[in-house]
Each structure stands twice: as structure tokens, then as C-alpha cells.
Write a protein that holds these residues in place. Structure first.
Motif, PDB file in Angstrom:
ATOM      1  N   GLN A 100      -7.365 -27.660 -27.381  1.00 35.36           N
ATOM      2  CA  GLN A 100      -8.073 -28.562 -26.449  1.00 35.36           C
ATOM      3  C   GLN A 100      -7.856 -28.116 -25.004  1.00 35.36           C
ATOM      4  OE1 GLN A 100      -9.123 -31.416 -24.789  1.00 35.36           O
ATOM      5  NE2 GLN A 100      -7.362 -31.549 -23.433  1.00 35.36           N
ATOM      6  N   VAL A 101      -6.620 -27.756 -24.662  1.00 37.52           N
ATOM      7  CA  VAL A 101      -6.347 -27.298 -23.287  1.00 37.52           C
ATOM      8  C   VAL A 101      -7.104 -25.992 -23.012  1.00 37.52           C
ATOM      9  CG1 VAL A 101      -4.526 -26.359 -21.790  1.00 37.52           C
ATOM     10  CG2 VAL A 101      -4.130 -28.498 -23.029  1.00 37.52           C
ATOM     11  N   LEU A 102      -7.137 -25.109 -24.007  1.00 38.70           N
ATOM     12  CA  LEU A 102      -7.784 -23.806 -23.789  1.00 38.70           C
ATOM     13  C   LEU A 102      -9.299 -23.922 -23.618  1.00 38.70           C
ATOM     14  CD1 LEU A 102      -5.702 -21.673 -26.324  1.00 38.70           C
ATOM     15  CD2 LEU A 102      -5.760 -21.342 -23.850  1.00 38.70           C
ATOM     16  N   VAL A 103      -9.967 -24.734 -24.454  1.00 42.52           N
ATOM     17  CA  VAL A 103     -11.445 -24.775 -24.363  1.00 42.52           C
ATOM     18  C   VAL A 103     -11.960 -25.731 -23.293  1.00 42.52           C
ATOM     19  CG1 VAL A 103     -11.902 -24.104 -26.760  1.00 42.52           C
ATOM     20  CG2 VAL A 103     -11.801 -26.502 -26.196  1.00 42.52           C
ATOM     21  N   ASN A 104     -11.107 -26.696 -22.893  1.00 40.48           N
ATOM     22  CA  ASN A 104     -11.600 -27.681 -21.918  1.00 40.48           C
ATOM     23  C   ASN A 104     -11.007 -27.517 -20.529  1.00 40.48           C
ATOM     24  OD1 ASN A 104     -13.321 -29.119 -23.706  1.00 40.48           O
ATOM     25  ND2 ASN A 104     -11.529 -30.090 -24.621  1.00 40.48           N
ATOM     26  N   GLU A 105      -9.813 -26.897 -20.412  1.00 46.47           N
ATOM     27  CA  GLU A 105      -9.175 -26.815 -19.091  1.00 46.47           C
ATOM     28  C   GLU A 105      -9.027 -25.377 -18.588  1.00 46.47           C
ATOM     29  OE1 GLU A 105      -5.636 -29.064 -18.182  1.00 46.47           O
ATOM     30  OE2 GLU A 105      -6.149 -30.534 -19.727  1.00 46.47           O
ATOM     31  N   ILE A 106      -8.478 -24.523 -19.415  1.00 44.29           N
ATOM     32  CA  ILE A 106      -8.197 -23.151 -18.952  1.00 44.29           C
ATOM     33  C   ILE A 106      -9.516 -22.423 -18.692  1.00 44.29           C
ATOM     34  CG2 ILE A 106      -7.117 -20.946 -19.539  1.00 44.29           C
ATOM     35  CD1 ILE A 106      -5.150 -23.272 -18.991  1.00 44.29           C
ATOM     36  N   TYR A 107     -10.432 -22.529 -19.621  1.00 41.77           N
ATOM     37  CA  TYR A 107     -11.805 -22.070 -19.406  1.00 41.77           C
ATOM     38  C   TYR A 107     -12.697 -23.078 -20.121  1.00 41.77           C
ATOM     39  CZ  TYR A 107     -16.182 -19.595 -19.497  1.00 41.77           C
ATOM     40  OH  TYR A 107     -17.515 -19.273 -19.326  1.00 41.77           O
ATOM     41  N   LEU A 154       0.466 -31.025 -20.214  1.00 43.85           N
ATOM     42  CA  LEU A 154       0.616 -32.322 -20.894  1.00 43.85           C
ATOM     43  C   LEU A 154       1.848 -33.042 -20.376  1.00 43.85           C
ATOM     44  CD1 LEU A 154       0.031 -30.980 -24.537  1.00 43.85           C
ATOM     45  CD2 LEU A 154      -1.671 -32.065 -23.066  1.00 43.85           C
ATOM     46  N   GLN A 155       2.177 -32.808 -19.119  1.00 49.30           N
ATOM     47  CA  GLN A 155       3.470 -33.265 -18.612  1.00 49.30           C
ATOM     48  C   GLN A 155       3.600 -34.768 -18.428  1.00 49.30           C
ATOM     49  OE1 GLN A 155       4.635 -31.087 -15.169  1.00 49.30           O
ATOM     50  NE2 GLN A 155       6.099 -29.873 -16.329  1.00 49.30           N
ATOM     51  N   THR A 156       2.504 -35.455 -18.120  1.00 51.84           N
ATOM     52  CA  THR A 156       2.620 -36.900 -17.911  1.00 51.84           C
ATOM     53  C   THR A 156       2.131 -37.615 -19.176  1.00 51.84           C
ATOM     54  OG1 THR A 156       0.390 -37.124 -17.046  1.00 51.84           O
ATOM     55  CG2 THR A 156       2.126 -36.613 -15.441  1.00 51.84           C
ATOM     56  N   PRO A 157       2.634 -38.850 -19.408  1.00 54.91           N
ATOM     57  CA  PRO A 157       2.170 -39.601 -20.584  1.00 54.91           C
ATOM     58  C   PRO A 157       0.644 -39.750 -20.585  1.00 54.91           C
ATOM     59  CG  PRO A 157       4.073 -40.684 -19.598  1.00 54.91           C
ATOM     60  CD  PRO A 157       3.690 -39.564 -18.669  1.00 54.91           C
ATOM     61  N   GLU A 158       0.068 -39.913 -19.387  1.00 54.03           N
ATOM     62  CA  GLU A 158      -1.384 -40.095 -19.305  1.00 54.03           C
ATOM     63  C   GLU A 158      -2.130 -38.830 -19.770  1.00 54.03           C
ATOM     64  OE1 GLU A 158      -2.832 -40.710 -15.380  1.00 54.03           O
ATOM     65  OE2 GLU A 158      -4.846 -41.217 -16.085  1.00 54.03           O
ATOM     66  N   LYS A 159      -1.649 -37.672 -19.286  1.00 52.73           N
ATOM     67  CA  LYS A 159      -2.301 -36.412 -19.695  1.00 52.73           C
ATOM     68  C   LYS A 159      -2.172 -36.202 -21.201  1.00 52.73           C
ATOM     69  CE  LYS A 159      -2.025 -33.703 -15.470  1.00 52.73           C
ATOM     70  NZ  LYS A 159      -1.420 -32.563 -14.805  1.00 52.73           N
ATOM     71  N   LEU A 160      -0.987 -36.494 -21.731  1.00 54.56           N
ATOM     72  CA  LEU A 160      -0.763 -36.315 -23.168  1.00 54.56           C
ATOM     73  C   LEU A 160      -1.663 -37.251 -23.971  1.00 54.56           C
ATOM     74  CD1 LEU A 160       0.781 -34.991 -25.470  1.00 54.56           C
ATOM     75  CD2 LEU A 160       2.613 -36.651 -25.137  1.00 54.56           C
ATOM     76  N   ARG A 161      -1.744 -38.515 -23.533  1.00 50.90           N
ATOM     77  CA  ARG A 161      -2.588 -39.483 -24.247  1.00 50.90           C
ATOM     78  C   ARG A 161      -4.062 -39.063 -24.211  1.00 50.90           C
ATOM     79  NH1 ARG A 161       0.895 -43.707 -22.711  1.00 50.90           N
ATOM     80  NH2 ARG A 161      -0.108 -43.871 -20.694  1.00 50.90           N
ATOM     81  N   ASN A 162      -4.533 -38.614 -23.034  1.00 54.88           N
ATOM     82  CA  ASN A 162      -5.939 -38.196 -22.928  1.00 54.88           C
ATOM     83  C   ASN A 162      -6.232 -36.982 -23.805  1.00 54.88           C
ATOM     84  OD1 ASN A 162      -6.494 -40.219 -21.158  1.00 54.88           O
ATOM     85  ND2 ASN A 162      -6.268 -38.956 -19.302  1.00 54.88           N
ATOM     86  N   ALA A 204      -6.212 -38.055 -27.393  1.00 61.85           N
ATOM     87  CA  ALA A 204      -7.414 -38.828 -27.728  1.00 61.85           C
ATOM     88  C   ALA A 204      -8.603 -37.883 -27.940  1.00 61.85           C
ATOM     89  CB  ALA A 204      -7.717 -39.835 -26.620  1.00 61.85           C
ATOM     90  N   THR A 205      -8.719 -36.873 -27.073  1.00 64.54           N
ATOM     91  CA  THR A 205      -9.812 -35.895 -27.223  1.00 64.54           C
ATOM     92  C   THR A 205      -9.672 -35.145 -28.550  1.00 64.54           C
ATOM     93  OG1 THR A 205      -9.816 -35.631 -24.835  1.00 64.54           O
ATOM     94  CG2 THR A 205     -10.977 -33.948 -26.085  1.00 64.54           C
ATOM     95  N   LEU A 206      -8.429 -34.766 -28.869  1.00 70.79           N
ATOM     96  CA  LEU A 206      -8.183 -34.041 -30.125  1.00 70.79           C
ATOM     97  C   LEU A 206      -8.535 -34.909 -31.334  1.00 70.79           C
ATOM     98  CD1 LEU A 206      -6.979 -31.822 -31.932  1.00 70.79           C
ATOM     99  CD2 LEU A 206      -4.723 -32.811 -31.484  1.00 70.79           C
ATOM    100  N   PHE A 207      -8.050 -36.158 -31.354  1.00 63.95           N
ATOM    101  CA  PHE A 207      -8.290 -36.990 -32.536  1.00 63.95           C
ATOM    102  C   PHE A 207      -9.762 -37.384 -32.660  1.00 63.95           C
ATOM    103  CE2 PHE A 207      -3.625 -37.457 -32.347  1.00 63.95           C
ATOM    104  CZ  PHE A 207      -3.366 -36.949 -33.618  1.00 63.95           C
ATOM    105  N   LYS A 208     -10.455 -37.484 -31.530  1.00 62.87           N
ATOM    106  CA  LYS A 208     -11.903 -37.729 -31.607  1.00 62.87           C
ATOM    107  C   LYS A 208     -12.589 -36.516 -32.261  1.00 62.87           C
ATOM    108  CE  LYS A 208     -15.981 -39.122 -28.955  1.00 62.87           C
ATOM    109  NZ  LYS A 208     -16.820 -38.491 -29.939  1.00 62.87           N
ATOM    110  N   ALA A 209     -12.163 -35.321 -31.846  1.00 63.78           N
ATOM    111  CA  ALA A 209     -12.763 -34.109 -32.431  1.00 63.78           C
ATOM    112  C   ALA A 209     -12.497 -34.049 -33.936  1.00 63.78           C
ATOM    113  CB  ALA A 209     -12.208 -32.873 -31.727  1.00 63.78           C
ATOM    114  N   LEU A 210     -11.339 -34.522 -34.367  1.00 70.38           N
ATOM    115  CA  LEU A 210     -11.034 -34.538 -35.809  1.00 70.38           C
ATOM    116  C   LEU A 210     -11.892 -35.587 -36.521  1.00 70.38           C
ATOM    117  CD1 LEU A 210      -7.164 -34.207 -35.628  1.00 70.38           C
ATOM    118  CD2 LEU A 210      -8.685 -32.644 -36.852  1.00 70.38           C
TER     119      LEU A 210
END
Ligand SMILES: NC(=O)c1ccc[n+]([C@@H]2O[C@H](COP(=O)([O-])OP(=O)(O)OC[C@H]3O[C@@H](n4cnc5c(N)ncnc54)[C@H](OP(=O)(O)O)[C@@H]3O)[C@@H](O)[C@H]2O)c1
Length: 208
Positions: A13-20, A153-161, A164-170
């Protein structure tokens, strides 16, 4: 299933949505496309409308990479993947390479980039990338990252978001975890040997 997918899925999720941020029509090269993170990256990028090219280490992994959305699969231990990417893209190269193989693929990954393309070197399964001259990025105005998912994913908010994106994709069947091999903790050495042998597809987990 969660044990097999959480870290790998958050990484994808971090790679496809944030890094590029993968966009429709992008040409994307995913190394080790039948592996744990590689298969999730291929599924996610193809869902986002990218043309995904995957590399795999053996014939036995080709079908798995195709099932994960790779339109072209290159067996990079037998074929020159740079030449094949050039041929597949008509010489244009790819907008992004997701590379966790490291030493064996780094220079070829750079060579496969389109102008302004990005190389995300997120792992080093074959060994660390030797020091390289940063001016090599200049001719095609390429960029390079060496992401560590935990820094994203350092803050609870970033981790939760991100979760949530990952589990929606699943839930939406964007991601389909493939093979999950489970070993007892006492068989950890055998699990490591199998990972090293590159014979495994998908995730390997220890049951405690
Ligand atoms: N940066 C981060 O934050 C982050 C987070 C999670 C994971 N990672 C990294 O991402 C990589 C992939 O993780 P994963 O869970 O998807 O592992 P994995 O399923 O074991 O995938 C690794 C793949 O690398 C390929 N490979 C190429 N050369 C290899 C070699 N010499 N020895 C072993 N494998 C080799 C193999 O595929 P082929 O046989 O098809 O070549 C193998 O299936 C790992 O390097 C891991 O450390 C990084």
C-alpha cells in the motif's frame, strides 16, 4: 491470513500509493512478482490500471505472476530483463520499478526506467546494492528511494489509515493472498531453507 498479509500488504500500500502513486496507463516493473509483496504489488498496480511487467525466478512461478495481473512475465534468471522490458515497452521504459531483489537487479532496474521514472529499492533479497554514483540518475532525470515502511506508519492515525486502505482492498477482492505456507516454530530452520531456495510462492508464516 492476517499474519500472512499485514506487513506485506501495508508495504504494498505504501509503495503503490505513497512512494510512487500508480496511475492508469503507467508501465510498471515488479521484480519477484510471485513473491509475497511482489504478488500484492502486481495485483494492486494492475487494479489501478497499470500495465504490469513481472519478473520471476523460475517457470513454476510464471502462472502465479500472471494470476496477479502481470501482462508480461520475464524469467530473469534466464532472460535479460532489461532487453525484454525495452522490447515490451517499445523502448519507452517503465514509469516505476518496484525492486526488493537489490544487488542482482539494481543496475538493470535503473536501465529499465523511462525518463523521469522512479526506482523504489525496498529490499535486498540477493544482497545489498553496492555504492553507486548518484549522477547516474541525471541523464534520464530518474529518482530513487530506499523506503522503510515503518517510517510511513509512525503515528496511530497513519497506521489506521493504511490498514483501512489495505483491508478495503482485501474486501473488494483487489488483493487475493496467494499461497500461504505454514510451518511450526520447530520447523523454522526448514522454512528459512525454503525461502533461500526460492522454491516458495507467496507467504511463509510460522505458527507458534
Ligand atoms: N522496505 C520495507 O519496509 C520492507 C517491508 C517488507 C518487506 N520488505 C522486503 O521485501 C522483500 C520481499 O518480501 P517478501 O515477504 O515478499 O519475501 P518473499 O516472498 O520471500 O520474496 C522474495 C523474493 O525475492 C526473490 N529473490 C531474488 N533473489 C533472491 C535470493 N538470492 N534469495 C532469495 N530470494 C530471492 C525470490 O523470487 P524469485 O525466485 O521469483 O526471484 C523471492 O521469492 C524482502 O527483501 C523484504 O525484506 C521490505
Amino acid at each position: 491470513m492476517v499474519a500472512a498479509i499485514l506487513l506485506k500488504g501495508l508495504t504494498a500500500q505504501v509503495l503503490v500509493n505513497e512512494i510512487y502513486s500508480v496511475k492508469p496507463g503507467d508501465r510498471v516493473l515488479v521484480h519477484a512478482a510471485a513473491g509475497g509483496v511482489g504478488s500484492l504489488l502486481s495485483q494492486w498496480a494492475s487494479h489501478l490500471g497499470a500495465h504490469v511487467i513481472g519478473t520471476v525466478g523460475s517457470e513454476a512461478k510464471v502462472e502465479e505472476a500472471q494470476r496477479s495481473g502481470c501482462r508480461h512475465v520475464i524469467q530473469y534468471r534466464d532472460e535479460d530483463f532489461v532487453a525484454r522490458v525495452e522490447e515490451i515497452t517499445g523502448g519507452a521504459g517503465v514509469q516505476v520499478v518496484y525492486d526488493a531483489v537489490g544487488k542482482d537487479t539494481f543496475s538493470g532496474s535503473l536501465a529499465s526506467l523511462a525518463p523521469c521514472g522512479h526506482l523504489a529499492n525496498y529490499g535486498q533479497a540477493s544482497g545489498p546494492v553496492p555504492p553507486f554514483e548518484v549522477s547516474m540518475l541525471f541523464p534520464k532525470s530518474n529518482s530513487l528511494s530506499r523506503p522503510n515502511v515503518f517510517q510511513h506508519l509512525q503515528t496511530p492515525e497513519k497506521l489506521r489509515n493504511a490498514a483501512a486502505t489495505l483491508f478495503k482492498a482485501l474486501n473488494d477482492d483487489v488483493l487475493r493472498p496467494g499461497h500461504i505456507a505454514t510451518f511450526a516454530l520447530a520447523e523454522a530452520a526448514q522454512a528459512h531453507r525454503e525461502i533461500e531456495s526460492r522454491s516458495r510462492k507467496g507467504a511463509v508464516i510460522l505458527s507458534i
